[in-house]
Write a protein that holds these residues in place. Structure first.
Motif, PDB file in Angstrom:
ATOM      1  N   GLY A  50       0.695  -1.191  -0.064  1.00 17.26           N
ATOM      2  CA  GLY A  50      -0.016   0.080   0.045  1.00 17.26           C
ATOM      3  C   GLY A  50       0.804   1.293  -0.158  1.00 17.26           C
ATOM      4  O   GLY A  50       0.296   2.474   0.336  1.00 17.26           O
ATOM      5  N   CYS A  51       1.902   1.247  -0.248  1.00 14.48           N
ATOM      6  CA  CYS A  51       2.931   2.543  -0.435  1.00 14.48           C
ATOM      7  C   CYS A  51       2.721   3.120  -1.681  1.00 14.48           C
ATOM      8  O   CYS A  51       2.341   2.597  -2.726  1.00 14.48           O
ATOM      9  CB  CYS A  51       4.477   2.000  -0.306  1.00 14.48           C
ATOM     10  N   GLU A  52       2.773   4.363  -1.563  1.00 19.47           N
ATOM     11  CA  GLU A  52       2.910   5.327  -2.891  1.00 19.47           C
ATOM     12  C   GLU A  52       3.893   6.031  -3.038  1.00 19.47           C
ATOM     13  O   GLU A  52       4.326   6.705  -1.872  1.00 19.47           O
ATOM     14  CB  GLU A  52       1.248   6.201  -2.627  1.00 19.47           C
ATOM     15  N   ASP A  53       4.290   6.562  -4.057  1.00 19.42           N
ATOM     16  CA  ASP A  53       5.319   7.400  -4.348  1.00 19.42           C
ATOM     17  C   ASP A  53       4.770   8.936  -3.854  1.00 19.42           C
ATOM     18  O   ASP A  53       3.942   9.204  -4.195  1.00 19.42           O
ATOM     19  CB  ASP A  53       5.942   7.379  -5.505  1.00 19.42           C
ATOM     20  N   ILE A  54       5.746   9.634  -3.311  1.00 15.68           N
ATOM     21  CA  ILE A  54       5.776  10.889  -3.276  1.00 15.68           C
ATOM     22  C   ILE A  54       6.788  11.922  -3.850  1.00 15.68           C
ATOM     23  O   ILE A  54       6.313  12.790  -4.718  1.00 15.68           O
ATOM     24  CB  ILE A  54       6.100  11.611  -1.663  1.00 15.68           C
ATOM     25  N   PHE A  60       5.038   6.942   0.912  1.00 16.80           N
ATOM     26  CA  PHE A  60       4.382   6.950   2.236  1.00 16.80           C
ATOM     27  C   PHE A  60       3.472   5.563   2.135  1.00 16.80           C
ATOM     28  O   PHE A  60       3.126   5.360   1.236  1.00 16.80           O
ATOM     29  CB  PHE A  60       3.361   7.962   2.073  1.00 16.80           C
ATOM     30  N   CYS A  61       3.662   4.877   3.326  1.00 13.14           N
ATOM     31  CA  CYS A  61       2.934   3.549   3.455  1.00 13.14           C
ATOM     32  C   CYS A  61       1.938   3.544   4.741  1.00 13.14           C
ATOM     33  O   CYS A  61       1.672   2.520   5.240  1.00 13.14           O
ATOM     34  CB  CYS A  61       4.022   2.430   3.900  1.00 13.14           C
ATOM     35  N   LEU A 195       6.851   6.668   6.545  1.00 14.82           N
ATOM     36  CA  LEU A 195       7.770   7.235   5.394  1.00 14.82           C
ATOM     37  C   LEU A 195       8.843   6.323   4.973  1.00 14.82           C
ATOM     38  O   LEU A 195       9.548   5.853   5.952  1.00 14.82           O
ATOM     39  CB  LEU A 195       8.146   8.779   5.859  1.00 14.82           C
ATOM     40  N   ARG A 196       9.059   6.005   3.706  1.00 13.74           N
ATOM     41  CA  ARG A 196      10.301   5.187   3.158  1.00 13.74           C
ATOM     42  C   ARG A 196      11.149   5.845   2.406  1.00 13.74           C
ATOM     43  O   ARG A 196      10.778   6.680   1.516  1.00 13.74           O
ATOM     44  CB  ARG A 196       9.870   3.827   2.726  1.00 13.74           C
ATOM     45  N   MET A 197      12.548   5.914   2.485  1.00 13.08           N
ATOM     46  CA  MET A 197      13.352   6.561   1.752  1.00 13.08           C
ATOM     47  C   MET A 197      14.301   5.847   0.969  1.00 13.08           C
ATOM     48  O   MET A 197      14.785   4.880   1.493  1.00 13.08           O
ATOM     49  CB  MET A 197      14.221   7.804   2.351  1.00 13.08           C
TER      50      MET A 197
END
Length: 199
Positions: A50-54, A60-61, A195-197
């Motif tokens: 369910g993560c989406e690119d910012i 953002f997950c 948040l994932r970087m």
């Protein structure tokens, strides 16, 4: 009325952003790609729970944890979210970093100066409620919480500041109210944890 005021706050507090925005999607040689607003493209990352690119380096997950994406109030904001009628979040990303002087200390001053300028107060009239260490995807950041009133509406910002040599991000939550409540602090940390970087 409150949502209109919150949108106004979002517009007023945004700073410049140069991060690439995804404006389209397609397939090349059987692989999904993202088309970027600067005319380039990149292979899309596989969807992760369910993560989406910012941006090209930030995802953002947390949409399954109560956060819903909202309309971006202006081009300076990379992403905007709503938790409930009282709590909101935004991401601002700039491709300037500590090599350019955009350190956490510098950004801490900038966000308070921006708030003061918006409401026509002196910097010393913007109460800083807390400054404390936070974390995003294993990376240490700093959060500054401050409050001000605009058009009769009291707002508290918790602004997480990430600074690397070539990138600065403001990972902020804001709430209607006058105090940095335990609820707001908890939601801020929960937002950061989603948040994932890409390094």
């Amino acid at each position: 009325m409150i949502r209109a005021c919150v949108t106004g706050l979002s517009i007023a507090l945004a700073t410049g952003v140069t991060a690439q925005e995804v404006i389209g999607r397609s397939v090349v040689d059987g692989r999904a790609i993202q088309i970027l607003d600067d005319g380039t493209w990149r292979y899309a990352r596989p969807t992760e729970g369910g993560c989406e690119d910012i941006t090209g380096f930030l995802r953002f997950c947390g949409k399954n944890d109560g956060w819903s994406r909202t309309t971006i109030p202006n081009p300076d904001v990379a992403a905007a979210y709503r938790y409930d009628d009282r709590h909101y979040a935004q991401v601002i990303s700039e491709e300037l970093g500590s090599d350019d002087g955009m350190t956490a200390e510098f950004m801490r001053k900038v966000v308070v100066e921006n708030a003061a300028g918006i409401v026509g107060l002196r910097v010393e009239d913007i109460p800083v409620l807390d400054v404390y260490p936070s974390e995003v995807d294993g990376q240490p950041i700093e959060t500054i919480a401050y409050t001000f009133e605009i058009d009769g509406l009291n707002v508290v910002y918790a602004n997480g500041i990430f600074s690397s040599p070539n990138r600065t991000m403001q990972l902020m939550t804001f709430a209607i109210g006058t105090k940095f409540s335990d609820r707001h602090r908890s939601l801020h940390e929960a937002f950061l944890s989603q948040l994932r970087m890409d390094q």
